[in-house]
Design a protein around this motif. Structure first.
Motif, PDB file in Angstrom:
ATOM      1  N   PHE A 251       0.835  -1.197   0.000  1.00 61.16           N
ATOM      2  CA  PHE A 251       0.000   0.000   0.000  1.00 61.16           C
ATOM      3  C   PHE A 251       0.868   1.245   0.000  1.00 61.16           C
ATOM      4  CE2 PHE A 251      -3.125  -3.100   1.119  1.00 61.16           C
ATOM      5  CZ  PHE A 251      -4.302  -2.603   0.568  1.00 61.16           C
ATOM      6  N   LEU A 252       0.450   2.217  -0.814  1.00 56.79           N
ATOM      7  CA  LEU A 252       1.180   3.461  -0.997  1.00 56.79           C
ATOM      8  C   LEU A 252       0.535   4.607  -0.240  1.00 56.79           C
ATOM      9  CD1 LEU A 252       1.911   3.669  -4.840  1.00 56.79           C
ATOM     10  CD2 LEU A 252       3.602   3.416  -3.011  1.00 56.79           C
ATOM     11  N   GLY A 253       1.371   5.438   0.393  1.00 55.66           N
ATOM     12  CA  GLY A 253       0.909   6.662   1.029  1.00 55.66           C
ATOM     13  C   GLY A 253       1.232   7.859   0.160  1.00 55.66           C
ATOM     14  N   LEU A 254       0.417   8.101  -0.859  1.00 57.82           N
ATOM     15  CA  LEU A 254       0.555   9.227  -1.775  1.00 57.82           C
ATOM     16  C   LEU A 254      -0.803   9.859  -2.002  1.00 57.82           C
ATOM     17  CD1 LEU A 254       2.887   7.680  -4.529  1.00 57.82           C
ATOM     18  CD2 LEU A 254       3.537   9.453  -2.893  1.00 57.82           C
ATOM     19  N   GLY A 255      -0.802  11.097  -2.499  1.00 55.78           N
ATOM     20  CA  GLY A 255      -2.062  11.778  -2.752  1.00 55.78           C
ATOM     21  C   GLY A 255      -2.634  11.542  -4.130  1.00 55.78           C
ATOM     22  N   PHE A 256      -1.811  10.987  -5.042  1.00 56.53           N
ATOM     23  CA  PHE A 256      -2.288  10.729  -6.405  1.00 56.53           C
ATOM     24  C   PHE A 256      -1.561   9.520  -6.956  1.00 56.53           C
ATOM     25  CE2 PHE A 256      -2.844  11.552 -10.995  1.00 56.53           C
ATOM     26  CZ  PHE A 256      -4.213  11.816 -11.015  1.00 56.53           C
ATOM     27  N   SER A 257      -2.264   8.755  -7.763  1.00 59.72           N
ATOM     28  CA  SER A 257      -1.700   7.546  -8.349  1.00 59.72           C
ATOM     29  C   SER A 257      -0.464   7.889  -9.178  1.00 59.72           C
ATOM     30  CB  SER A 257      -2.759   6.877  -9.240  1.00 59.72           C
ATOM     31  OG  SER A 257      -2.190   5.869 -10.033  1.00 59.72           O
ATOM     32  N   PRO A 258       0.680   7.294  -8.880  1.00 63.26           N
ATOM     33  CA  PRO A 258       1.915   7.726  -9.532  1.00 63.26           C
ATOM     34  C   PRO A 258       2.127   7.176 -10.935  1.00 63.26           C
ATOM     35  CG  PRO A 258       2.385   5.962  -8.003  1.00 63.26           C
ATOM     36  CD  PRO A 258       0.920   6.287  -7.843  1.00 63.26           C
ATOM     37  N   LYS A 259       1.397   6.136 -11.291  1.00 64.13           N
ATOM     38  CA  LYS A 259       1.756   5.408 -12.512  1.00 64.13           C
ATOM     39  C   LYS A 259       0.556   5.006 -13.363  1.00 64.13           C
ATOM     40  CE  LYS A 259       4.029   1.028 -13.821  1.00 64.13           C
ATOM     41  NZ  LYS A 259       4.781  -0.140 -13.304  1.00 64.13           N
TER      42      LYS A 259
ATOM     43  N   PHE B 230       1.116  19.233   3.615  1.00 70.18           N
ATOM     44  CA  PHE B 230       0.951  17.794   3.368  1.00 70.18           C
ATOM     45  C   PHE B 230       1.079  17.452   1.881  1.00 70.18           C
ATOM     46  CE2 PHE B 230      -0.868  18.516   7.486  1.00 70.18           C
ATOM     47  CZ  PHE B 230      -0.536  17.382   8.212  1.00 70.18           C
ATOM     48  N   ALA B 231       1.592  18.386   1.069  1.00 71.25           N
ATOM     49  CA  ALA B 231       1.720  18.150  -0.368  1.00 71.25           C
ATOM     50  C   ALA B 231       2.537  16.890  -0.636  1.00 71.25           C
ATOM     51  CB  ALA B 231       2.362  19.364  -1.029  1.00 71.25           C
ATOM     52  N   ASN B 232       1.918  15.949  -1.384  1.00 74.28           N
ATOM     53  CA  ASN B 232       2.545  14.633  -1.538  1.00 74.28           C
ATOM     54  C   ASN B 232       2.022  13.923  -2.780  1.00 74.28           C
ATOM     55  OD1 ASN B 232       4.257  12.509  -0.550  1.00 74.28           O
ATOM     56  ND2 ASN B 232       2.447  11.415   0.175  1.00 74.28           N
ATOM     57  N   SER B 233       1.799  14.703  -3.856  1.00 79.14           N
ATOM     58  CA  SER B 233       1.307  14.065  -5.083  1.00 79.14           C
ATOM     59  C   SER B 233       1.927  14.722  -6.318  1.00 79.14           C
ATOM     60  CB  SER B 233      -0.222  14.107  -5.144  1.00 79.14           C
ATOM     61  OG  SER B 233      -0.742  15.408  -4.881  1.00 79.14           O
ATOM     62  N   PRO B 234       3.260  14.594  -6.470  1.00 76.36           N
ATOM     63  CA  PRO B 234       3.923  15.217  -7.614  1.00 76.36           C
ATOM     64  C   PRO B 234       4.009  14.339  -8.854  1.00 76.36           C
ATOM     65  CG  PRO B 234       5.578  14.332  -6.141  1.00 76.36           C
ATOM     66  CD  PRO B 234       4.231  14.036  -5.509  1.00 76.36           C
ATOM     67  N   PHE B 235       3.497  13.093  -8.764  1.00 72.30           N
ATOM     68  CA  PHE B 235       3.628  12.143  -9.866  1.00 72.30           C
ATOM     69  C   PHE B 235       2.283  11.833 -10.509  1.00 72.30           C
ATOM     70  CE2 PHE B 235       7.066  10.511  -6.892  1.00 72.30           C
ATOM     71  CZ  PHE B 235       8.094  11.167  -7.547  1.00 72.30           C
ATOM     72  N   GLY B 236       2.336  11.412 -11.751  1.00 69.59           N
ATOM     73  CA  GLY B 236       1.180  10.895 -12.474  1.00 69.59           C
ATOM     74  C   GLY B 236       1.641  10.320 -13.795  1.00 69.59           C
ATOM     75  N   ASP B 237       1.057   9.182 -14.184  1.00 65.93           N
ATOM     76  CA  ASP B 237       1.399   8.551 -15.464  1.00 65.93           C
ATOM     77  C   ASP B 237       2.893   8.259 -15.596  1.00 65.93           C
ATOM     78  OD1 ASP B 237      -1.324   8.667 -16.476  1.00 65.93           O
ATOM     79  OD2 ASP B 237      -0.996  10.820 -16.683  1.00 65.93           O
TER      80      ASP B 237
ATOM     81  N   LEU C 232       6.652  13.280 -13.550  1.00 60.31           N
ATOM     82  CA  LEU C 232       6.272  14.453 -12.783  1.00 60.31           C
ATOM     83  C   LEU C 232       5.071  15.129 -13.438  1.00 60.31           C
ATOM     84  CD1 LEU C 232       9.824  15.939 -12.106  1.00 60.31           C
ATOM     85  CD2 LEU C 232       8.413  14.580 -10.548  1.00 60.31           C
ATOM     86  N   ASN C 233       4.166  15.669 -12.602  1.00 58.68           N
ATOM     87  CA  ASN C 233       2.965  16.302 -13.139  1.00 58.68           C
ATOM     88  C   ASN C 233       2.985  17.827 -13.029  1.00 58.68           C
ATOM     89  OD1 ASN C 233       2.214  16.855 -10.408  1.00 58.68           O
ATOM     90  ND2 ASN C 233       1.208  14.849 -10.258  1.00 58.68           N
ATOM     91  N   GLY C 234       4.046  18.392 -12.458  1.00 51.09           N
ATOM     92  CA  GLY C 234       4.168  19.837 -12.371  1.00 51.09           C
ATOM     93  C   GLY C 234       3.525  20.463 -11.153  1.00 51.09           C
ATOM     94  N   PHE C 235       3.007  19.640 -10.248  1.00 49.15           N
ATOM     95  CA  PHE C 235       2.335  20.133  -9.050  1.00 49.15           C
ATOM     96  C   PHE C 235       2.976  19.523  -7.811  1.00 49.15           C
ATOM     97  CE2 PHE C 235      -0.725  20.963 -12.299  1.00 49.15           C
ATOM     98  CZ  PHE C 235      -1.465  22.048 -11.873  1.00 49.15           C
ATOM     99  N   GLN C 236       2.859  20.251  -6.705  1.00 50.20           N
ATOM    100  CA  GLN C 236       3.196  19.688  -5.401  1.00 50.20           C
ATOM    101  C   GLN C 236       2.055  18.799  -4.911  1.00 50.20           C
ATOM    102  OE1 GLN C 236       5.755  20.913  -2.606  1.00 50.20           O
ATOM    103  NE2 GLN C 236       6.958  20.804  -4.483  1.00 50.20           N
ATOM    104  N   SER C 237       0.826  19.255  -5.105  1.00 52.03           N
ATOM    105  CA  SER C 237      -0.359  18.474  -4.754  1.00 52.03           C
ATOM    106  C   SER C 237      -1.283  18.429  -5.966  1.00 52.03           C
ATOM    107  CB  SER C 237      -1.101  19.078  -3.555  1.00 52.03           C
ATOM    108  OG  SER C 237      -2.340  18.394  -3.344  1.00 52.03           O
ATOM    109  N   TYR C 238      -1.066  17.434  -6.807  1.00 53.47           N
ATOM    110  CA  TYR C 238      -1.956  17.296  -7.961  1.00 53.47           C
ATOM    111  C   TYR C 238      -3.357  16.914  -7.504  1.00 53.47           C
ATOM    112  CZ  TYR C 238      -3.466  16.380 -12.711  1.00 53.47           C
ATOM    113  OH  TYR C 238      -4.138  16.434 -13.911  1.00 53.47           O
TER     114      TYR C 238
END
Length: 457
Positions: free
Chosen positions: A136-144, A212-219, A222-228
């Protein structure tokens, strides 16, 4: 014995709009009865492939997780013949649309108890996950995973929401299937207390987003955000999201919030355990017996409760207030978030200080801070200062509030020590998102795969 959700339609019909505000007002309680509820979500994945967990499969799955957790005295909850939740002693484990596991904690007296609950839950989850080959991952957005890669859980309301979301925004599916949050639910003693807490927590929600910004990844990059995750909420469905400027206007009350909720289009009505499609329809029409989904029928209070649960502002009012601005994150951050808000809202002196800080902010400033927090985190600007300086001041108010509560654990520590991690973030000026970005660009050499180890519980 399996539990079931309320089938809907039970109880006396609602006869007047006044009852809707009175339902919210019933949440008032004396300060000595205030409680803390924490909710947090996490992404499940297969250890071998780093793929998301499907609901049911021969390999690791959501169903196997739920079945395995029953050995810890969780009682199963079914919908349509599917195991979709667990409950125990006032807490529950539920599934978000893309299989995100959510713990909705029991209402507890202090942050020490809340953190102990989080610790117990994550240890149980890890024990079962290890047995079935999951993590289980502790992130704010799905990284992949793409939307196409992400499974949908067998809950009827999610099918209705999935069909409706593209009609009202461009990012609703991202919110449903690819985001995770940590929330805190807190009480109020009176209407005036509710209004003050609502205003303070709305204004300061962007500070929580930055801390608590913790979602810089997507697909996979990097998605360009601290909290996507925060950005996703800016175009999910603006009828039911955002910073609620009316809360700061004269005349804010329980009935004013009910009036706002009445004008938010509906998602569904539940009858005999079935979800009836009421997307885009009006609860006001429902009160008059003119709902197209149920012609001639009036709502009962469970319909109002269901409708309130489909509103998603940065702070949501039910019979308590929900803080909704933070990304899910590492183990210790799940204890830091309730501490942050309890310190600000559960001590009168701290609440007064926080209100003095935000009371002259304009609606445009509050919205601008919200947008900047999602993109820039602690590097967001604030008037002539920075978000870092603002966060430092807010944390000091929160810590003083926690110190004055004098809720001690067995080691004689008060709840203030749960803020230590946040103080370190502010002192360094680097969020968790910053640390992940640095590692992605450095030692990970542009690969997302190490995050499945580094951000796992």
């Amino acid at each position: 014995m399996s539990g079931t959700y309320n089938p809907g339609g039970e109880g006396a019909p609602i006869e007047s709009i006044d009852q809707l505000g009175e339902y919210l007002a019933a949440g008032c309680k004396p300060a000595e009865n205030f409680r803390i509820g924490t909710e947090h979500e996490k992404f499940g994945f297969a250890l071998e492939t780093h793929d998301p967990l499907p609901y049911d499969t021969e390999g690791p799955s959501v169903l196997k997780m739920l079945e395995g957790l029953k050995c810890f005295d969780w009682e199963p909850v079914e919908e349509g013949g599917y195991l979709i939740a667990l409950k125990r002693n006032g807490a529950s484990i539920t599934l978000e649309p893309g299989g995100q596991f959510e713990l909705s904690g029991a209402p507890l007296e202090n942050v020490h108890q809340t953190c102990a609950e989080v610790n117990r839950h994550l240890k149980e989850v890890r024990e079962v996950a290890d047995e079935i080959g999951a993590g289980f991952l502790g992130l704010g957005f799905s990284p992949k995973w793409s939307l196409e890669d992400t499974p949908m859980m067998p809950k009827a309301r999610y099918g209705l929401m999935k069909a409706y979301m593209p009609k009202v925004g461009t990012l609703g599916h991202q919110m449903m299937f690819r985001s995770c949050t940590v929330q805190t639910n807190l009480d109020f003693s009176s209407e005036a207390d509710m209004v003050k807490k609502f205003r303070v927590s709305l204004a300061l929600q962007p500070v929580a987003t930055a801390l608590f910004a913790n979602s810089p990844f997507g697909d996979g990059g990097l998605n360009g955000f601290q909290s996507y995750r925060s950005h996703v909420w800016t175009d999910t469905d603006n009828n039911r999201t955002g910073m609620l400027p009316f809360v700061f206007e004269d005349g804010m009350s329980f009935h004013r919030y009910a009036d706002y909720a009445l004008d938010v289009p509906m998602y569904f009505v539940k009858r005999n355990g079935e979800y009836l499609d009421a997307t885009g329809q009006s609860f006001r029409d429902f009160l008059d017996g003119r709902l197209p989904a149920l012609p001639g029928e009036k709502p009962v209070m469970s319909d109002w409760e269901d409708h309130l649960s489909t509103l998603f502002p940065e702070v949501r009012l039910k019979t308590f207030l929900e803080m909704r601005g933070a990304d899910s994150g590492a183990w210790d951050s799940l204890c830091a978030l309730p501490a942050f808000w309890v310190g600000l809202l559960y001590d009168d002196t701290a609440l007064d200080a926080a209100w003095d800080l935000v009371k002259d902010w304009t609606a445009d400033e509050r919205e601008g801070l919200r947008l900047a927090a999602g993109r820039h985190g602690l590097r967001a600007g604030w008037r002539d200062h920075s978000m870092t300086e603002l966060a430092r001041e807010v944390l000091a108010i929160s810590r003083e509030g926690l110190n004055k509560r004098r809720m001690l654990n067995g080691y004689g520590e008060n709840e203030g020590h749960f803020l230590d991690e946040l103080d370190e973030i502010v002192a360094s000026g680097r969020t968790r998102a910053d640390a992940l970005i640095e590692r992605f660009n450095g030692e990970w050499d542009g690969s997302i795969e190490p995050v499945f180890t580094e951000a796992a519980y």
